[in-house]
Design an enzyme around this catalytic site. Structure first.
Site, PDB file in Angstrom:
ATOM      1  N   GLN A  76      -1.161   1.274  16.502  1.00  0.00           N
ATOM      2  CA  GLN A  76      -0.285   2.038  15.604  1.00  0.00           C
ATOM      3  C   GLN A  76      -0.997   3.213  14.936  1.00  0.00           C
ATOM      4  O   GLN A  76      -0.452   3.839  14.041  1.00  0.00           O
ATOM      5  CB  GLN A  76       0.361   1.118  14.574  1.00  0.00           C
ATOM      6  CG  GLN A  76      -0.583   0.501  13.556  1.00  0.00           C
ATOM      7  CD  GLN A  76       0.121  -0.560  12.696  1.00  0.00           C
ATOM      8  OE1 GLN A  76       0.415  -1.643  13.158  1.00  0.00           O
ATOM      9  NE2 GLN A  76       0.397  -0.239  11.440  1.00  0.00           N
ATOM     10  N   HIS A  78       0.190  -7.183  -1.349  1.00  0.00           N
ATOM     11  CA  HIS A  78       0.063  -8.244  -0.336  1.00  0.00           C
ATOM     12  C   HIS A  78       0.221  -9.614  -0.995  1.00  0.00           C
ATOM     13  O   HIS A  78       0.880 -10.504  -0.457  1.00  0.00           O
ATOM     14  CB  HIS A  78      -1.319  -8.176   0.335  1.00  0.00           C
ATOM     15  CG  HIS A  78      -1.578  -6.916   1.098  1.00  0.00           C
ATOM     16  ND1 HIS A  78      -2.403  -5.929   0.622  1.00  0.00           N
ATOM     17  CD2 HIS A  78      -1.134  -6.493   2.304  1.00  0.00           C
ATOM     18  CE1 HIS A  78      -2.457  -4.943   1.503  1.00  0.00           C
ATOM     19  NE2 HIS A  78      -1.700  -5.254   2.528  1.00  0.00           N
ATOM     20  N   ASP A  99       6.939   0.603   2.966  1.00  0.00           N
ATOM     21  CA  ASP A  99       7.209   1.227   4.257  1.00  0.00           C
ATOM     22  C   ASP A  99       8.624   0.838   4.684  1.00  0.00           C
ATOM     23  O   ASP A  99       8.845  -0.030   5.526  1.00  0.00           O
ATOM     24  CB  ASP A  99       6.191   0.781   5.307  1.00  0.00           C
ATOM     25  CG  ASP A  99       6.217   1.722   6.506  1.00  0.00           C
ATOM     26  OD1 ASP A  99       7.284   2.352   6.723  1.00  0.00           O
ATOM     27  OD2 ASP A  99       5.211   1.844   7.210  1.00  0.00           O
ATOM     28  N   GLY A 149       6.731  -5.559   3.016  1.00  0.00           N
ATOM     29  CA  GLY A 149       6.928  -4.791   1.784  1.00  0.00           C
ATOM     30  C   GLY A 149       7.917  -3.649   2.013  1.00  0.00           C
ATOM     31  O   GLY A 149       8.022  -3.110   3.112  1.00  0.00           O
ATOM     32  N   TYR A 153      -7.374  -5.821   3.546  1.00  0.00           N
ATOM     33  CA  TYR A 153      -7.820  -5.092   2.354  1.00  0.00           C
ATOM     34  C   TYR A 153      -6.765  -5.264   1.247  1.00  0.00           C
ATOM     35  O   TYR A 153      -6.154  -4.312   0.781  1.00  0.00           O
ATOM     36  CB  TYR A 153      -8.083  -3.612   2.654  1.00  0.00           C
ATOM     37  CG  TYR A 153      -9.165  -3.086   1.741  1.00  0.00           C
ATOM     38  CD1 TYR A 153     -10.470  -3.521   1.879  1.00  0.00           C
ATOM     39  CD2 TYR A 153      -8.873  -2.192   0.715  1.00  0.00           C
ATOM     40  CE1 TYR A 153     -11.467  -3.087   1.010  1.00  0.00           C
ATOM     41  CE2 TYR A 153      -9.857  -1.745  -0.147  1.00  0.00           C
ATOM     42  CZ  TYR A 153     -11.147  -2.200   0.009  1.00  0.00           C
ATOM     43  OH  TYR A 153     -12.128  -1.762  -0.842  1.00  0.00           O
TER      44      TYR A 153
HETATM   45  O1  PAF Z   1       2.575  -2.818   7.311  1.00  0.00           O
HETATM   46  C1  PAF Z   1       1.512  -3.150   7.899  1.00  0.00           C
HETATM   47  O2  PAF Z   1       0.541  -3.523   7.281  1.00  0.00           O
HETATM   48  C2  PAF Z   1       1.469  -3.077   9.408  1.00  0.00           C
HETATM   49  O3  PAF Z   1       2.204  -2.006   9.894  1.00  0.00           O
HETATM   50  C3  PAF Z   1       1.889  -4.384  10.101  1.00  0.00           C
HETATM   51  C4  PAF Z   1       3.345  -4.738   9.805  1.00  0.00           C
HETATM   52  C5  PAF Z   1       0.993  -5.519   9.635  1.00  0.00           C
HETATM   53  C6  PAF Z   1       1.750  -4.252  11.610  1.00  0.00           C
HETATM   54  O4  PAF Z   1       0.441  -3.983  11.974  1.00  0.00           O
END
Ligand code: PAF
Length: 284
Positions: free
Chosen positions: A61, A37, A150, A147, A32
């Site tokens: 996760q 990104h 996070d 990024g 998305y």
């Molecule tokens: O930051 C994210 O989008 C996710 O935590 C990752 C690093 C792709 C792992 O699923």
């Protein structure tokens, strides 16, 4: 650009490119896509011979009451963007392909995962570390790009890679924001118009924290208190998860700013849980 869906196919390509001595960059994502990104993929394209983008909404996760089902998805639009940005390979596996029904191995960094977002999301970083390590074993990249929004995830992945002697360079890239300061996030689509109007206050509160530190404030509790007071007044729709001042690498809370520190926060705003952070620069 090739699209592959199985771990075996990704590993075959990763091993072949490694055998050829190519510099491969991996951009792990959950899809998305937004400009954040795109900036990671563009960076990967600028430094590597081959760019692999993984697109996987990783069930491991997400906690039981989180937004795994609702998480926005658009494989067609995402794959078109990766192609346009010059990605060489898009890896879009099924959950069953990534996790066998008897999957039993987890990668954890409890010292860094038990704080900040890890308090309200106790299994989150275990899921992140495990999937990222699996992606490293499959794609065999020279570097991986994440990024800085996070920041905790980035710090944990750096620690995991250092502790386990993984030969992947971890690159953190700056947060990309809307014109009004809101950090881009796939989850921003959950915001109502009213919530969206208030959301940039998160960034404003962090800028205030940075100004306080630049003006000489060294007491972390004073900075946290000021951010909290600001958001209580300006983000009435928000519910605090945490506001903290921590060491940028160890994520341990600091009481006095003696070097650069990170001010990080997480707030619930309606259905969205938003995170953001800012480095507090301390001269000398
Ligand atoms: O930051 C994210 O989008 C996710 O935590 C990752 C690093 C792709 C792992 O699923």
């Amino acid at each position: 650009m090739r699209i592959v869906h199985t771990p075996e196919a990704l590993q075959a390509v990763g091993m072949e490119w490694r055998r050829q001595g190519l510099k491969v960059a991996l951009v792990p994502t959950m899809g998305y896509y937004h400009e954040g990104h795109a900036s990671l993929i563009r960076y990967a394209r600028s430094v590597a011979d081959k760019v692999i983008v993984s697109l996987f909404v990783n069930p491991a996760q997400f906690g039981p009451n989180e937004d795994l089902e609702a998480y926005p998805r658009d494989l067609e639009r995402d794959s078109a963007l990766v192609r346009e940005l010059g990605g060489d390979l898009l890896y879009a596996p099924d959950p069953a392909g990534m996790y066998a029904s008897d999957h039993a191995t987890w990668v954890e960094v409890p010292a860094l995962a038990g704080t900040l977002c890890g308090v309200s999301r106790p299994i989150h970083f275990r899921g992140v570390c495990t999937v990222v390590m699996k992606l490293f074993m499959l794609a065999q990249p020279s570097l991986a790009v994440f990024g800085e929004k996070d920041w905790q995830q980035l710090a944990i992945i750096r620690k995991m890679v250092a502790d386990l002697n993984v030969s992947v360079e971890i690159v953190g890239r700056p947060i990309v924001r809307e014109a009004d300061g809101l950090a881009l996030s796939s989850r921003n689509v959950y915001l109502t118009a009213g919530e969206r109007a208030q959301a940039p206050q998160l960034r404003k509160s962090l800028e205030m924290a940075a100004r306080l530190a630049a003006d000489g404030e060294r007491d972390a509790a004073v900075i946290v208190g000021a951010v909290r007071a600001y958001l209580t007044a300006h983000l009435p729709a928000g519910e605090e998860d945490y506001i903290a001042v921590v060491d940028p690498a160890s994520l341990v809370r600091v009481e006095r700013l003696e070097g650069d520190a990170l001010c990080a926060l997480a707030f619930r705003l309606g259905k969205a849980r938003l995170i953001d952070n800012i480095l507090l620069k301390v001269e000398g």
